[in-house]
Write a protein that holds these residues in place. Sequence first.
Motif, PDB file in Angstrom:
ATOM      1  N   UNK A 306     -36.836 -23.201 -73.943  1.00 54.60           N
ATOM      2  CA  UNK A 306     -35.641 -23.173 -74.794  1.00 54.60           C
ATOM      3  C   UNK A 306     -35.799 -22.124 -75.896  1.00 54.60           C
ATOM      4  N   UNK A 307     -34.709 -21.791 -76.577  1.00 53.77           N
ATOM      5  CA  UNK A 307     -34.771 -20.757 -77.625  1.00 53.77           C
ATOM      6  C   UNK A 307     -35.805 -21.135 -78.676  1.00 53.77           C
ATOM      7  N   UNK A 308     -35.713 -22.347 -79.197  1.00 49.05           N
ATOM      8  CA  UNK A 308     -36.736 -22.870 -80.116  1.00 49.05           C
ATOM      9  C   UNK A 308     -37.281 -24.141 -79.473  1.00 49.05           C
ATOM     10  N   UNK A 309     -38.537 -24.126 -79.136  1.00 48.23           N
ATOM     11  CA  UNK A 309     -39.138 -25.262 -78.444  1.00 48.23           C
ATOM     12  C   UNK A 309     -39.370 -26.421 -79.424  1.00 48.23           C
ATOM     13  N   UNK A 310     -39.778 -27.541 -78.876  1.00 43.76           N
ATOM     14  CA  UNK A 310     -40.184 -28.671 -79.723  1.00 43.76           C
ATOM     15  C   UNK A 310     -41.353 -28.239 -80.609  1.00 43.76           C
ATOM     16  N   UNK A 311     -42.275 -27.450 -80.044  1.00 42.38           N
ATOM     17  CA  UNK A 311     -43.446 -26.987 -80.806  1.00 42.38           C
ATOM     18  C   UNK A 311     -43.019 -26.070 -81.944  1.00 42.38           C
ATOM     19  N   UNK A 312     -42.012 -25.240 -81.699  1.00 40.18           N
ATOM     20  CA  UNK A 312     -41.480 -24.412 -82.799  1.00 40.18           C
ATOM     21  C   UNK A 312     -40.961 -25.299 -83.921  1.00 40.18           C
ATOM     22  N   UNK A 313     -40.298 -26.381 -83.536  1.00 40.24           N
ATOM     23  CA  UNK A 313     -39.786 -27.314 -84.553  1.00 40.24           C
ATOM     24  C   UNK A 313     -40.913 -27.903 -85.381  1.00 40.24           C
ATOM     25  N   UNK A 314     -42.028 -28.210 -84.720  1.00 43.63           N
ATOM     26  CA  UNK A 314     -43.175 -28.786 -85.440  1.00 43.63           C
ATOM     27  C   UNK A 314     -43.758 -27.754 -86.409  1.00 43.63           C
ATOM     28  N   UNK A 315     -43.939 -26.525 -85.945  1.00 44.84           N
ATOM     29  CA  UNK A 315     -44.568 -25.501 -86.801  1.00 44.84           C
ATOM     30  C   UNK A 315     -43.664 -25.104 -87.974  1.00 44.84           C
ATOM     31  N   UNK A 316     -42.379 -25.045 -87.737  1.00 44.26           N
ATOM     32  CA  UNK A 316     -41.470 -24.704 -88.839  1.00 44.26           C
ATOM     33  C   UNK A 316     -41.406 -25.851 -89.846  1.00 44.26           C
ATOM     34  N   UNK A 317     -41.481 -27.083 -89.342  1.00 43.90           N
ATOM     35  CA  UNK A 317     -41.558 -28.234 -90.252  1.00 43.90           C
ATOM     36  C   UNK A 317     -42.853 -28.186 -91.054  1.00 43.90           C
TER      37      UNK A 317
END
Length: 340
Positions: A306-317
């Motif tokens: 996906x454009x922003x993965x679940x892992x991207x969500x974790x790192x940005x958080x």
Amino acid sequence: MTQEHPFGWGLIGASTIAAEHMIAALRAQPGHAVVAVASRSAERGRAYAERHGIARSTDSVDALLADPDVNAVYISTTNELHREQVLAAAAAGKHVLCEKPLALTLDDALAMVQACRDAGVVMATNHHLRNAATHRRIRDLVRSGAIGKPLYARVFHAVYLPPHLQGWRLDQPQAGGGVILDITVHDADTLRFILDAEPVEAVGMTQRAAMAREGLEDGVMAVLRFDNGVLAQLHDAFTVKHAGTGLEIHGEQGSIVGRNVMTQQPVGEVVLRTADGERSIPVEHESLYVRGVAAFCAALRGEGPPAATAEDGVRSLATALAVVEACRTGTTARVATPLI
Ligand code: NDP
């Protein structure tokens, strides 16, 4: 997936973002339909479903997840609810597109990612800015070496929170209010995307001006250090009406200036300045949300992430939480490197 049996989306949360952008973005995908909405209030859910032409509404997330016509859920409730709703969706075998910030703590966000992995469902984070044609052009320029080694970034994301959104963001810390979890988390994701680098340290100071209450901030200035050496300056606010938005990357050989690019709309300009002079970079705008959902649908078909993965969500958080910590303590905070 046929016209009689479309790929069905369930909305968890009768939210503004779904009404203003995401219902249309889901419906823009060929063969996809929004089949149900869950709201904590049966009455509001019914009115919302009627207003948006959604066939079914319920006041029970479990009931929505038990609906065999629901193949995936889009979660856009207030932030403290994301965790339990993602866990429930994963347990029900539904794919998940979840709003940012994924959760209020890193542990919660990691539990969500793990649950979706274990269940074998696709999970993504709705960081829309990665889908902006402007940010993708800026990323291409950085990657192609157009400005040499990147040294600095500046993000101008001080905006005015419109009156219809002046609710939980301003007075509900337990719901994940405040400008850092709302806006800084987007800056972090956008810079990670453009720079292909991870933030490692944060400093910052918050402001509470006219709007926020209950210990929440309505403005912040922060600096992030990335693992490639870049220093990024962020200015985020709910209280500023006329600043305009922007993002700049300054490198050894040139600078990229994006104007009016920290927005939900497909707008903005990109300029490249080097020893050869100043050049406007052509950008083909398209809906950020339609593109983001299209990437999610491709991921469902096994065609890339996906454009922003679940892992991207974790790192940005993790980055936003480091800014919160830095501002609270008045010291430099390390950005946690979550085990994902
Ligand atoms: P809203 O306040 O519109 O909706 C959040 C929840 O509040 C809804 O799920 C709903 O609960 C409840 N709610 C909505 N309207 C009312 C009302 N009139 N009276 C009582 N309750 C109401 O929030 P947003 O749409 O702005 O944000 C939702 C999520 O999306 C957040 O996680 C936010 O961070 C994210 N977001 C992401 C954006 C992006 O571009 N990626 C942009 C904006 C927000 P219920 O479901 O129980 O009815």
